[in-house]
Design an enzyme around this catalytic site. Structure first.
Site, PDB file in Angstrom:
ATOM      1  N   GLY A  98       0.790  -1.232   0.000  1.00 18.72           N
ATOM      2  CA  GLY A  98       0.000   0.000   0.000  1.00 18.72           C
ATOM      3  C   GLY A  98       0.817   1.275   0.000  1.00 18.72           C
ATOM      4  N   ARG A 132      -4.968  -9.200  -9.021  1.00 17.08           N
ATOM      5  CA  ARG A 132      -5.928 -10.011  -9.777  1.00 17.08           C
ATOM      6  C   ARG A 132      -6.310  -9.295 -11.056  1.00 17.08           C
ATOM      7  NH1 ARG A 132      -8.228 -14.169  -6.535  1.00 17.08           N
ATOM      8  NH2 ARG A 132      -7.143 -14.000  -4.546  1.00 17.08           N
ATOM      9  N   ILE A 133      -6.626 -10.089 -12.069  1.00 13.36           N
ATOM     10  CA  ILE A 133      -7.037  -9.522 -13.343  1.00 13.36           C
ATOM     11  C   ILE A 133      -8.507  -9.144 -13.239  1.00 13.36           C
ATOM     12  CG2 ILE A 133      -7.420 -10.082 -15.776  1.00 13.36           C
ATOM     13  CD1 ILE A 133      -4.993 -12.107 -15.325  1.00 13.36           C
ATOM     14  N   LEU A 134      -8.831  -7.922 -13.641  1.00 12.50           N
ATOM     15  CA  LEU A 134     -10.230  -7.500 -13.639  1.00 12.50           C
ATOM     16  C   LEU A 134     -10.847  -7.846 -14.986  1.00 12.50           C
ATOM     17  CD1 LEU A 134      -9.877  -4.055 -11.887  1.00 12.50           C
ATOM     18  CD2 LEU A 134     -10.899  -6.132 -10.928  1.00 12.50           C
ATOM     19  N   ASN A 176      -4.131   1.886 -13.774  1.00 10.61           N
ATOM     20  CA  ASN A 176      -3.155   0.954 -13.205  1.00 10.61           C
ATOM     21  C   ASN A 176      -1.789   1.628 -13.106  1.00 10.61           C
ATOM     22  OD1 ASN A 176      -2.087  -1.539 -12.285  1.00 10.61           O
ATOM     23  ND2 ASN A 176      -1.359  -2.011 -14.348  1.00 10.61           N
ATOM     24  N   HIS A 197       2.035   0.621 -13.184  1.00 11.78           N
ATOM     25  CA  HIS A 197       2.845  -0.542 -13.577  1.00 11.78           C
ATOM     26  C   HIS A 197       4.333  -0.197 -13.500  1.00 11.78           C
ATOM     27  CE1 HIS A 197       3.729  -4.354 -15.490  1.00 11.78           C
ATOM     28  NE2 HIS A 197       4.620  -3.699 -16.219  1.00 11.78           N
ATOM     29  N   ASP A 220      -1.874  -5.226 -18.809  1.00 14.56           N
ATOM     30  CA  ASP A 220      -0.994  -4.049 -18.810  1.00 14.56           C
ATOM     31  C   ASP A 220      -0.968  -3.350 -20.169  1.00 14.56           C
ATOM     32  OD1 ASP A 220      -0.377  -4.470 -16.103  1.00 14.56           O
ATOM     33  OD2 ASP A 220       1.173  -5.919 -16.636  1.00 14.56           O
ATOM     34  N   GLU A 253       9.565   4.865  -5.863  1.00 12.33           N
ATOM     35  CA  GLU A 253       9.578   6.305  -5.522  1.00 12.33           C
ATOM     36  C   GLU A 253       8.955   7.107  -6.666  1.00 12.33           C
ATOM     37  OE1 GLU A 253      13.699   5.978  -2.932  1.00 12.33           O
ATOM     38  OE2 GLU A 253      13.722   7.096  -4.817  1.00 12.33           O
ATOM     39  N   GLU A 260       6.856   5.873  -8.958  1.00 17.29           N
ATOM     40  CA  GLU A 260       5.429   5.520  -9.055  1.00 17.29           C
ATOM     41  C   GLU A 260       4.605   6.437  -8.167  1.00 17.29           C
ATOM     42  OE1 GLU A 260       4.911   1.517  -7.729  1.00 17.29           O
ATOM     43  OE2 GLU A 260       5.651   0.638  -9.559  1.00 17.29           O
TER      44      GLU A 260
HETATM   45  C1  GRF Z   1       3.743  -1.348  -7.301  1.00 16.82           C
HETATM   46  O1  GRF Z   1       5.120  -1.524  -7.463  1.00 16.82           O
HETATM   47  C2  GRF Z   1       3.054  -1.322  -8.653  1.00 16.82           C
HETATM   48  O2  GRF Z   1       3.899  -1.045  -9.680  1.00 16.82           O
HETATM   49  C3  GRF Z   1       2.551  -2.724  -8.823  1.00 16.82           C
HETATM   50  O3  GRF Z   1       2.306  -3.201  -7.528  1.00 16.82           O
HETATM   51  C4  GRF Z   1       3.138  -2.535  -6.595  1.00 16.82           C
HETATM   52  C5  GRF Z   1       2.311  -2.113  -5.432  1.00 16.82           C
HETATM   53  O4  GRF Z   1       3.081  -1.596  -4.392  1.00 16.82           O
HETATM   54  N1  GRF Z   1       1.410  -2.736  -9.689  1.00 16.82           N
HETATM   55  P1  GRF Z   1       2.371  -0.926  -3.149  1.00 16.82           P
HETATM   56  O5  GRF Z   1       1.412  -1.957  -2.572  1.00 16.82           O
HETATM   57  O6  GRF Z   1       1.684   0.314  -3.617  1.00 16.82           O
HETATM   58  O7  GRF Z   1       3.492  -0.622  -2.188  1.00 16.82           O
END
Ligand code: GRF
Length: 212
Positions: free
Chosen positions: A29, A110-112, A126, A128, A164, A191, A193
């Site tokens: 999270g 999970r795949i939606l 998403n 990624h 993706d 970081e 993301e």
């Molecule tokens: C992230 O690295 C994202 O790229 C991937 O899942 C990870 C989730 O990390 N889809 P967090 O639970 O937000 O720390």
């Protein structure tokens, strides 16, 4: 009297303008926490409507509680990589009840399927950990390291029926340093993301990007 009235009206207007974010996650999270922090420090004009997880003891649900956000574990049902029909209906219901404008997949493992996506057309985003379309799928930072690319990064995109795939809203490059391990690279990508996810949500909240 008049001034107070005007103040009340402008507050009401800014309240109605808030972007309501639903979050789906299975893991630590940290992306959710970055979003919640940005809301709390006033840099993101939004509110978290609900955080849902398929993992009862996940970090994301604990962090949601710490941030005072509504949160719920919903049993994903009998499959390992997707929601069963009953679970999918429960996830949809919960997002609908929270009146979310946008749903962020923040590490939802999970795949939606089409049913969920059709309920929220072009409104599921998403995060990624690679520069898509390179390295879709699991552990994308490891795939990048193993391939030997010199630059990878992260992507925020609208979710479609593929894995993706879907329109890209933003990307951030991260250089791979000599001696990088899977852990060190993943940390630097995460970081970015956090920064990118908040940036895209700010632009959505400010109507600078239109989706849906
Ligand atoms: C992230 O690295 C994202 O790229 C991937 O899942 C990870 C989730 O990390 N889809 P967090 O639970 O937000 O720390």
């Amino acid at each position: 009297m008049f001034d107070n009235g005007a103040l009340l009206v402008s507050r009401a207007v800014s309240e109605t303008k808030k972007l309501v974010i639903g979050v789906l996650g299975s893991g630590r999270g940290s992306n959710f926490a970055a979003i919640a922090d940005a809301i709390e420090n006033g840099s993101l004009n939004a509110q978290v409507g609900i955080v849902l997880s398929d993992v009862e003891d996940s970090g994301i649900l604990q962090r949601a509680a710490t941030h005072g956000c509504r949160h719920q574990f919903i049993d994903p049902g009998k499959f390992r990589t997707k929601l069963d029909d009953e679970a999918e209906a429960a996830y949809i219901r919960s997002m609908r009840e929270a009146k979310v404008d946008v749903i962020v997949l923040a590490g939802f493992m999970r795949i939606l399927k089409g049913g969920f996506l059709r309920e929220f057309p072009n409104r599921v985003l998403n995060i990624h950990p690679s520069l898509l379309p390179s390295f879709p799928g699991l552990a994308a930072w490891k795939q990048a390291l193993e391939y030997g690319v010199k630059v990878t990064g992260c992507t925020v995109h609208i979710v479609d029926q593929g894995i993706d795939t879907g329109p890209i809203l933003g990307q951030q490059a991260v250089a791979i340093a000599p001696g990088d391990t899977s852990e060190s690279l993943h940390t630097r990508i995460q970081e970015q993301e956090h920064r990118l996810a908040v940036e895209i949500l700010k632009r959505l909240a400010a109507d600078e990007i239109q989706i849906g």
